[in-house]
Design an enzyme around this catalytic site. Structure first.
Site, mmCIF file in Angstrom:
data_model
loop_
_atom_site.group_PDB
_atom_site.id
_atom_site.type_symbol
_atom_site.label_atom_id
_atom_site.label_comp_id
_atom_site.label_asym_id
_atom_site.label_seq_id
_atom_site.Cartn_x
_atom_site.Cartn_y
_atom_site.Cartn_z
ATOM 1 N N ARG A 28 0.840 -1.193 0.000
ATOM 2 C CA ARG A 28 0.000 0.000 0.000
ATOM 3 C C ARG A 28 0.880 1.248 0.000
ATOM 4 N NH1 ARG A 28 2.440 2.300 3.428
ATOM 5 N NH2 ARG A 28 2.229 2.232 5.684
ATOM 6 N N ASP A 37 -3.071 6.712 12.656
ATOM 7 C CA ASP A 37 -3.939 5.535 12.846
ATOM 8 C C ASP A 37 -3.916 5.024 14.282
ATOM 9 O OD1 ASP A 37 -1.325 4.517 12.514
ATOM 10 O OD2 ASP A 37 -1.916 2.907 11.145
ATOM 11 N N SER A 130 4.695 -1.080 3.107
ATOM 12 C CA SER A 130 3.995 -2.049 3.923
ATOM 13 C C SER A 130 4.203 -3.507 3.532
ATOM 14 C CB SER A 130 2.500 -1.720 3.894
ATOM 15 O OG SER A 130 1.940 -2.113 5.071
ATOM 16 N N SER A 131 5.424 -3.841 3.157
ATOM 17 C CA SER A 131 5.691 -5.235 2.818
ATOM 18 C C SER A 131 5.474 -6.135 4.036
ATOM 19 C CB SER A 131 7.120 -5.399 2.287
ATOM 20 O OG SER A 131 8.037 -4.865 3.209
ATOM 21 N N ASP A 179 -2.533 -0.422 7.668
ATOM 22 C CA ASP A 179 -2.004 -1.262 6.606
ATOM 23 C C ASP A 179 -2.892 -2.477 6.365
ATOM 24 O OD1 ASP A 179 -0.074 0.591 6.758
ATOM 25 O OD2 ASP A 179 1.400 -0.669 7.757
HETATM 26 P P1 NG1 Z 1 4.821 1.295 7.428
HETATM 27 O O1 NG1 Z 1 5.079 2.422 6.534
HETATM 28 O O2 NG1 Z 1 4.299 0.113 6.722
HETATM 29 O O3 NG1 Z 1 5.977 0.982 8.309
HETATM 30 C C1 NG1 Z 1 3.669 2.154 9.733
HETATM 31 C C2 NG1 Z 1 2.560 1.487 10.544
HETATM 32 C C3 NG1 Z 1 1.190 2.102 10.206
HETATM 33 C C4 NG1 Z 1 1.221 3.614 10.335
HETATM 34 C C5 NG1 Z 1 2.396 4.169 9.508
HETATM 35 C C6 NG1 Z 1 2.580 5.659 9.646
HETATM 36 C C7 NG1 Z 1 2.817 -0.892 11.089
HETATM 37 C C8 NG1 Z 1 2.594 -2.283 10.625
HETATM 38 N N1 NG1 Z 1 2.486 0.070 10.218
HETATM 39 O O4 NG1 Z 1 3.563 1.769 8.381
HETATM 40 O O5 NG1 Z 1 0.218 1.541 11.060
HETATM 41 O O6 NG1 Z 1 1.299 4.018 11.680
HETATM 42 O O7 NG1 Z 1 3.643 3.557 9.873
HETATM 43 O O8 NG1 Z 1 1.465 6.351 9.209
HETATM 44 O O9 NG1 Z 1 3.306 -0.670 12.186
#
Ligand code: NG1
Length: 445
Positions: A28, A37, A130-131, A179
């Site tokens: 995503r 979130d 978001s892998s 995610d």
């Molecule tokens: P990514 O970019 O996938 O690391 C993380 C958090 C989200 C959200 C975003 C910032 C996890 C799995 N994902 O995403 O929930 O907080 O950072 O907006 O922790």
């Protein structure tokens, strides 16, 4: 093609008689609404075509065998059971363990079944796309099938997303649910506006005149490694800010009020307006920095309790934690997400772009999750004609997301290639830039 290759690799690796099943889970890109979130405030991401594919087959015993088409991922295996011990941080089997443990708990599983798994991916790793959650969702879909749980019949996509958001805390991040929610619920050509507690998803069409272009800054952010502490600084600071705001509410409305998360200011029984919420926050944190000692005095507890309840081992900056700015980002980003959804519905790409730009400034200055590379990439993108450019995802590295008029997309890519990749990074390989197309949610093939 990718699917055939995956099946072939599954057969070569595991042999056996029965055919594997396949499920897919997209990555995503978050368009706007960063680090909101976990506070129960909305986000606006889209799922992308880049994806993780899993071939899987149930086993007769309890063993989960994980193999990856990419040889840089070692073969790993573990025993399924009531409490699956985590592997050392950074091992990729933790994402599968998180999914399995989450489903075991939810369905109160007593008969623990194993599976053979082969993974392949077109999703860049540690690029803010978001892998990790995509892998969690893919493993959950595979394991749900092994358990005989049918998606949409026995469990809704929203319910599964909520379970997996919680389950992913197993790997050590204190992330929100963006995610898993978008990966499971997105629609082709649409972005998803997501609200939390309870989880709600509404879709909005992407602008027809613009492309969403993702540029990888080439600074890897492995949340299983050093970036974990940096990421967790967001949820931890916000939790302390929330405790101080709750105390202010007690002063203004009496002791009975609970504020479990910042979002409860608007969505809980309080149901405040933006102006009211902003005023309460200003009174709660009137100065830019709050030290552990200040917080302890105000919350009538010891500095040790401030650490155990809210901050953990987050290192204290010399002047204290910049809670006022962190809170300001939450308040302004929430309003930007709401306006951005309206802009999408109205087909107003100019406004959407301006909101993305403002979001980047807020992420950089107030929430402090940008980096020199991300700032340079964002500025190269704006110079090259992006209507909006901002970091996306957890920050500190990873990717930027850009809203680019379709008619200048080719020139945009060329110019960013020259300025950022060749100029700033001195990199002469193919630039890691792609046009993201909004994909539908995860499922079985
Ligand atoms: P990514 O970019 O996938 O690391 C993380 C958090 C989200 C959200 C975003 C910032 C996890 C799995 N994902 O995403 O929930 O907080 O950072 O907006 O922790």
């Amino acid at each position: 093609m990718v699917v055939q290759e995956l099946e072939k690799r599954f057969w070569e690796s595991y042999g056996g008689a029965s055919e594997p099943e396949i499920c897919r889970s997209p990555g995503r890109v978050n368009l706007i609404g960063e680090h909101t979130d976990y506070n129960g405030l909305p986000v606006l991401p889209m799922a992308i075509m880049q994806e993780i594919l899993i071939a899987f087959r149930p086993r007769e015993d309890q063993r989960v065998d994980l193999r990856n088409v990419d040889p840089s991922f070692p073969e790993l295996r573990f025993e399924n059971g009531p409490d699956i011990p985590a592997s050392p941080a950074g091992e990729w089997d933790n994402y599968c363990k998180a999914a399995i443990q989450g489903l075991n708990k939810h369905f109160q599983v007593r008969t623990f079944r194993g599976m053979d798994v082969m993974v392949t991916s077109t999703l860049p790793i540690a690029a803010g796309l978001s892998s990790s959650s995509s892998l969690v969702v893919a493993c959950a879909l595979a394991y749900a099938r092994v358990l005989g749980v049918r998606l949409e019949d026995d469990i809704s996509r929203l319910e599964l997303a909520e379970i997996l958001a919680e389950a992913e805390h197993y790997v050590g991040t204190r992330g929100g649910g963006m995610d898993q929610a978008v990966i499971l619920n997105c629609l082709q050509n649409h972005a998803c506006k997501i609200n939390f507690f309870p989880l709600r998803v509404e879709v909005a069409p992407l602008p027809a005149d613009c492309a969403v272009v993702v540029c990888d800054s080439m600074v890897k952010v492995k949340k299983s490694g050093a970036a974990l502490a940096k990421y967790n600084a967001g949820p931890r600071s916000c939790a302390l800010a929330c405790a101080l705001v709750e105390q202010q509410l007690h002063r203004e409305f009496g002791d009975g009020i609970e504020l479990n998360r910042l979002g409860d200011l608007w969505f809980g029984p309080l149901c405040l307006t933006h102006a009211e919420a902003a005023e309460i926050c200003e009174h709660a944190i009137p100065e830019p920095h709050v030290t552990v000692a200040d917080a302890a005095a105000r919350l009538k507890c010891t500095p040790e309790q401030v650490r155990t309840r809210w901050l953990g081992d987050l290192p204290e900056p010399e002047r204290g934690f910049p809670l006022q700015a962190k809170l300001r980002h939450q308040l302004t980003e929430y309003r930007r997400v709401e306006t951005a959804r309206d802009a999408l519905l109205a087909g107003d790409s100019e406004l959407f772009g301006q909101l993305m730009n403002a979001s980047h400034e807020s992420c950089a200055k107030d929430f402090e999750i940008s980096s020199p590379e991300l700032d340079a990439l964002v500025s190269a993108a704006r110079d090259a004609g992006a209507l909006g450019a901002r970091l996306t995802g957890a920050g500190f590295g990873g990717a930027t997301v850009n809203l680019v008029p379709k008619d200048i997309c080719g020139d945009f890519i060329k110019q960013v290639e020259e300025t950022y990749y060749c100029g700033y990074r001195n990199f002469d390989g193919p630039a890691p830039i792609f046009v993201a197309h909004a994909s539908q949610g995860a499922g079985y093939l």
